[in-house]
Each structure stands twice: as structure tokens, then as C-alpha cells.
Design an enzyme around this catalytic site. Structure first.
Site, PDB file in Angstrom:
ATOM      1  N   LYS A 148       0.836  -1.202   0.000  1.00 25.77           N
ATOM      2  CA  LYS A 148       0.000   0.000   0.000  1.00 25.77           C
ATOM      3  C   LYS A 148       0.872   1.255   0.000  1.00 25.77           C
ATOM      4  O   LYS A 148       1.904   1.304   0.679  1.00 25.77           O
ATOM      5  CB  LYS A 148      -0.902  -0.028   1.234  1.00 25.77           C
ATOM      6  CG  LYS A 148      -1.949   1.081   1.295  1.00 25.77           C
ATOM      7  CD  LYS A 148      -2.864   0.881   2.496  1.00 25.77           C
ATOM      8  CE  LYS A 148      -3.910   1.978   2.592  1.00 25.77           C
ATOM      9  NZ  LYS A 148      -4.843   1.753   3.719  1.00 25.77           N
ATOM     10  N   SER A 223      -9.397   2.081   2.635  1.00 26.52           N
ATOM     11  CA  SER A 223      -8.429   2.830   1.866  1.00 26.52           C
ATOM     12  C   SER A 223      -7.379   1.968   1.158  1.00 26.52           C
ATOM     13  O   SER A 223      -6.598   2.469   0.354  1.00 26.52           O
ATOM     14  CB  SER A 223      -7.730   3.846   2.768  1.00 26.52           C
ATOM     15  OG  SER A 223      -7.001   3.206   3.806  1.00 26.52           O
ATOM     16  N   SER A 247     -10.213  -0.375   6.591  1.00 25.69           N
ATOM     17  CA  SER A 247      -9.504  -0.157   5.325  1.00 25.69           C
ATOM     18  C   SER A 247      -8.837  -1.388   4.721  1.00 25.69           C
ATOM     19  O   SER A 247      -8.429  -1.356   3.563  1.00 25.69           O
ATOM     20  CB  SER A 247      -8.456   0.941   5.492  1.00 25.69           C
ATOM     21  OG  SER A 247      -9.088   2.173   5.716  1.00 25.69           O
TER      22      SER A 247
END
Length: 586
Positions: A148, A223, A247
């Protein structure tokens, strides 16, 4: 001439002089705004150019390997599960090169369709060569891993989806990346996120919108949305995400993956960029995302090693307990079909009902369980906690930045003065009480004393929750997972719909997601009659957000007590096995 002398010379009583000054001042302000905007645009253009060059480098690397190794069966490599890959890499029937370059090629294909890769970790090719020379093979030997955006990788930017972080090249790997490498894994790409990450869509002004590979009209969630999209599209087999309100779990749900949010400090968070550093009321953490539960378990086993405990002494030295994960002991499982804050969509409710029956038929004991005071948790512990500063840190983040369209609804609310929020809350209370409570909570705590009280309230609620859990003698809990995947543009207008996930960030319990079904036409038909608990604009939006999802995945959430990741994973594995029609161990 001094400023004082200048004012003496100027005749401010002359309207023409005053008008000229005002015009020139306005022009100067306008010019400054234009220059700032241009600087922002230039930074974003440079970041996009860097991304494009990285993708070109990926393409050249993949093409070169293909030309030099025409016999490589990329389709076969990509069809293997992670456990099969690990075994073949270990025995030598597959080379790390064939695996890495197969996934580089596939990641390129996926990102061209859904815009999920933002950087190529070019050091992966050097790491590959070092790996071949090592005598000992780690648990993740030769496994490509996607990372990420905001998790630091040496030589790369962790943007957070924000202009303020662009150009800040990281000097060293985060602890989790160091440990992955020490276990033989090969971090090879970084993936897209929503601006600030306090949002569960996946769009930012720098790199744009990421799409859901299962349906481009849908969000991949966030996210960790770039991770979700890349893994679901087949371009990665294991990814590392983060979770402060759902997330990891939300993109796993939206994209049909398995994801684990561990206890907050089970995995090191050193070397991670965040716009809310210092916020302690709600616990964030890093965790794995993959296509099956065994992959998550192997990743956790690899991470929970001496290397991590040495690099970050704040992480408890608790190795992975294989015995708990592989146990076949029947479980006592609490369950609930809705949390009372947001009415579950028809497919969410059906997923719980079907999974409950499967578990009962397999010999487990299912017990109804109602989490206490959910309204209080969402409004007073989560929202007032994560925005305990009245959202001032979040608003400050946007100085020198452009607000992404998908975040505007949230941002416009956050930046309202506290007095305006309080007045609106009073006005809306008789009509829309849930929205009024949310506005009140967004005012924050107001003082250091109140922050202490808020932290105390979280601890007291955790004690109450565990006491209820213990009283019912539960091992684990089965509960709904928000879904199916939202239509674009809704996540930013429904941040409070994370109630199903943010509860376990407040509590700091391990929680994982397992896909168990897909949306049916009957679910879609039933959705037409969805009213919600409050009949307010949020209920109407949720109905619109999940519409048009026939065939998309539906997941459930599996929860255990703190530090019991192995039990959580064992429960997830049981759910996965039963949902896929394989005979249960029990």
C-alpha cells in the site's frame, strides 16, 4: 522608503489612489493563488510522470524476461494458489524469476484496466539476484508482494494521496517491508489509495480513481483499494494494507478477497506515513490481504518472527501459534445480523444467515450476541475519538493541496467551525437524529481533560464488551461485513456506514473478512424495499450505493479477542471451507 513613509506619501483620501491599491492588492492575491495552484499542478504532473516511467520500466523488464525465457508458462504460474507457489518455489520446480516477472506482467495488465499501481519497486530485481544466492529460504521465498502506498519502501515516495508528501523519498524500508524481505518475499509494486486514507473509496487528485476489476462501475473499497483491485484482478497474490476504520476489510469485501485486521500492535507500524499521527482513541494497524485464508496465515506466520521483534521492540514477541490455527475443536460462536446503526443490505443479512446454518450443521454452537450501545460507540467513541481535535489535523492536511471530488462531502463538513456544527446538530436533531449526533461528534473533545475522559470511556467500553463476551462463553463472533461494492461517489458521503468495521478498531480486536456468496437477483429485488433504521438521507444513500450488484461478492466478518489472530484465522478458515462446499473438519 519605509512602509510608514510610503503611507504618508500616498493620498488615501483620493478614491482613485485607493481603487488602484485595492485592484493591485487583489491582483497580487490572485497571482499568488494562481502560482500556488500551478505549483501543486506541477508536483502532481511530476508524480504522474514518475509513475508512468515506473510502469514503462515494468513493461521493459517483463518483455525482456519473456524474450529470454520463451518457455515460461505465465498463465500456469498465475493460476496457482499462494500455498502451491510456495511449495513449487521451495522444491525448485518454479524459479523466483518466472514468478516475479509473470506477476509484473499481469500487474501491468490489471493497472491499465483499473488504475491501481502507482509505482514499481525497481529494487525487486536486485533483491531477486540476492535471493538466489541465499542458502536459507524464508517462509515467503520468491513470493511477490504488493505494498500500500503509505508504507515506506526505500527509494520511493509514500504519498498518502497528498501533494504535501510528494518528493519525500524514503531513506529506508518500513519494518514490515524489511521483515518480508528477510523471509524471502519480493515487494514489487506500490498501490493506490484515497486522499488522506480517511475514506473507503480509492481516488486522489494525483493518481486518479481506481476501479473495481469485478465491475468498473463499482468502487474497489478503501483505503487499501489499490491492493484490493490488484489482487482481485490477478496482478498480485499477497498484499499489505492498513486499517483504522475498515480499510483492509472493506476492499476485501468489495473485491471478494480475504483480509485480516490484526490487534493493533501485533505487527510493527514503524515506517508508515499518516495524516493523523498522534490520534490514539482509535487503533490502526497493518495486515495482509490475499485470495484465501491459508495465504493470510502463512503471511502472519512469516511476519511474527525474531526479525520483527528485534527491529521493533514494542511489538510483543508472540510467534504464530500453528496449533491454534490447525485445531479442529468445535467453536462456540456469537453472531448478529445487524448492528442497529445501519440496517444491513439484503445480501449482508443473507450471508450471515447462511453462514450461521453452515456452521451449526458442521457441529459448532451458535449463540445470538448483541454488541452493547452501538450508537454510543460509533458517535462518541469512534467519530469523536478519531476526530478528537475537531478534525483540525485533517483540515490542515489540505493546505497546499486540492481536495479530491470523492472527499469533498467529508472535507466540507470537517472544515465547518465547531459552533456551526453544534448549531446544525441542534437544528437537525428532531428530524435526523443520527446525522445530528455525527455533527456533534465531529466537534471533537474540546480539551485535554476531555481527551483523557474519552480514552477512559474507550477502555470502559472494552471492559464491558469483553465481560459480555465472557458471560456468553464465546470463542469468536460472526457478524456482517459492509457490502456489496458501492457505486462510485458514495463512500465519501457514507463514512458512518463503517459502523460494522470501526467497532473493532475502537475495541482493538482482530477481525477478518471472508467472501461467502454473491449478490442474487432476489437480493436486488429485496433491496427495493430497503428503508433503513432512521429513514434519513444516509439510509437512502446506502440503498443507492449498493444497487446494481448482482453477481458481486458478499462477505462476512470473523472476530476474536485481542492477540488471538490465530483463532480468528482458524474461524475464517472454517467459514471459507464451509462456504466453498468442502467438508468441514469438525
Amino acid at each position: 522608503m519605509s512602509q510608514e513613509q510610503l503611507w504618508q506619501v500616498l493620498d488615501l483620501s483620493d478614491p482613485r489612489t485607493l481603487f488602484s491599491l485595492l485592484c493591485s492588492s487583489a491582483a497580487a492575491v490572485g497571482l499568488l493563488k494562481w502560482l500556488r495552484h500551478r505549483q501543486i499542478q506541477q508536483k502532481m504532473e511530476e508524480a504522474r510522470s514518475t509513475r508512468d516511467l515506473a510502469l514503462e520500466r515494468m513493461e521493459k523488464a517483463a518483455c525482456k524476461f519473456k524474450q529470454e525465457n520463451p518457455g515460461t508458462q505465465a498463465a500456469h504460474v498465475l493460476s496457482l494458489t499462494m500455498m502451491e507457489l510456495v511449495e513449487k518455489l521451495k522444491e525448485g520446480s518454479l524459479s523466483p524469476e518466472s514468478v516475479l516477472y509473470s506477476y509484473i506482467g499481469k500487474a501491468l495488465e490489471v493497472t491499465q484496466e483499473v488504475n491501481c499501481v502507482i509505482d514499481f519497486i525497481h529494487g525487486c530485481e536486485d533483491q531477486l539476484q540476492k535471493l538466489k544466492k541465499q542458502k536459507e529460504k524464508g517462509l515467503l521465498y520468491g513470493i511477490p508482494v504488493s505494498i500500500k502506498d503509505h508504507i515506506n519502501c526505500k527509494g520511493h515516495v509514500s504519498s498518502g494521496g497528498m501533494v504535501k508528501f510528494l518528493g519525500q523519498v524514503q531513506e529506508e524500508d518500513s519494518v514490515i517491508v524489511q521483515v518480508l524481505k528477510s523471509q524471502g518475499a519480493i515487494p514489487f509494486v506500490k498501490t493506490n489509495i484515497p486522499q488522506t486514507m480517511i475514506n473507503y473509496d480509492c481516488s486522489n487528485p494525483i493518481f486518479g480513481q481506481t476501479l473495481n476489476p469485478l465491475n468498473p462501475q463499482k468502487s474497489p473499497g478503501g483505503s487499501s483499494g489499490g491492493e484490493g483491485a490488484l489482487i482481485a484482478g490477478g496482478g498480485s497474490i499477497l498484499g499489505i494494507g492498513s486499517d483504522v476504520a475498515g480499510s483492509i476489510r472493506l476492499p476485501s469485501s468489495f473485491c471478494g478477497l480475504c483480509g485480516l485486521k490484526p490487534t493493533g500492535n501485533r505487527i510493527s507500524k514503524l515506517g508508515v506515513v499518516s495524516p493523523i499521527v498522534g490520534m490514539k482513541s482509535v487503533t490502526g494497524m497493518l495486515g495482509p490481504m490475499a485470495r484465501d485464508v491459508d495465504s493470510l496465515a502463512l503471511c502472519m506466520k512469516a511476519l511474527l518472527c525474531e526479525e520483527m521483534f528485534q527491529l521493533d521492540p514494542t511489538v510483543p514477541p508472540l510467534p504464530f501459534d500453528e496449533e491454534v490455527y490447525t485445531s479442529s475443536k468445535p467453536l462456540r460462536i456469537g453472531y448478529y445480523e445487524g448492528d442497529g446503526y445501519f440496517q444491513p443490505s439484503p445480501s449482508m443479512k443473507r450471508a450471515i444467515q447462511q453462514t450461521r446454518k453452515l456452521l451449526q450443521d458442521a457441529g459448532h454452537t451458535l449463540v445470538p450476541f448483541a454488541p452493547p450501545k452501538i450508537d454510543y460507540v460509533v458517535d462518541e467513541l469512534f467519530t469523536r475519538g478519531i476526530f478528537s481535535d475537531g478534525a483540525s489535523h485533517m483540515v490542515d492536511c489540505f493546505k497546499g493541496d486540492i481536495v479530491d471530488p470523492n472527499l469533498k462531502s467529508q472535507f466540507n463538513t470537517y472544515r465547518l467551525p465547531a459552533l456551526v456544527k453544534r448549531i446544525l446538530a441542534i437544528v437537525l436533531k428532531p428530524i435526523y437524529p443520527r446525522i445530528a449526533r455525527d455533527l456533534s461528534a465531529l466537534c471533537g473533545v474540546g480539551s485535554a481533560k476531555n481527551l483523557w475522559d474519552q480514552h477512559g470511556a474507550v477502555a470502559a467500553y472494552r471492559t464491558e464488551f469483553i465481560a459480555k463476551w465472557r458471560k456468553q462463553r464465546l470463542d469468536v463472533v460472526l457478524c456482517p461485513m459492509l457490502g456489496p461494492a458501492f457505486n462510485h461517489g458514495y463512500a465519501g458521503k457514507l463514512f458512518a456506514a463503517t459502523s460494522y468495521t470501526n467497532l473493532y478498531n475502537v475495541l482493538d480486536f482482530p477481525a477478518g473478512v471472508v467472501p461467502v456468496s454473491t449478490v442474487t437477483r432476489a437480493d436486488e429485488e429485496e433491496l427495493k424495499h430497503y428503508q433503513g433504521h432512521y429513514g434519513d438521507p444516509w439510509d437512502k444513500r446506502l440503498k443507492e450505493a449498493v444497487a446494481g450488484a448482482v453477481g458481486l461478492p458478499v462477505a462476512v466478518q470473523c472476530v476474536a479477542l485481542p492477540w488471538q489472530e490465530e483463532l480468528c484465522l482458524r474461524f475464517m478458515k472454517e467459514v471459507e471451507t464451509l462456504a466453498h462446499g468442502t467438508k468441514s473438519k469438525v
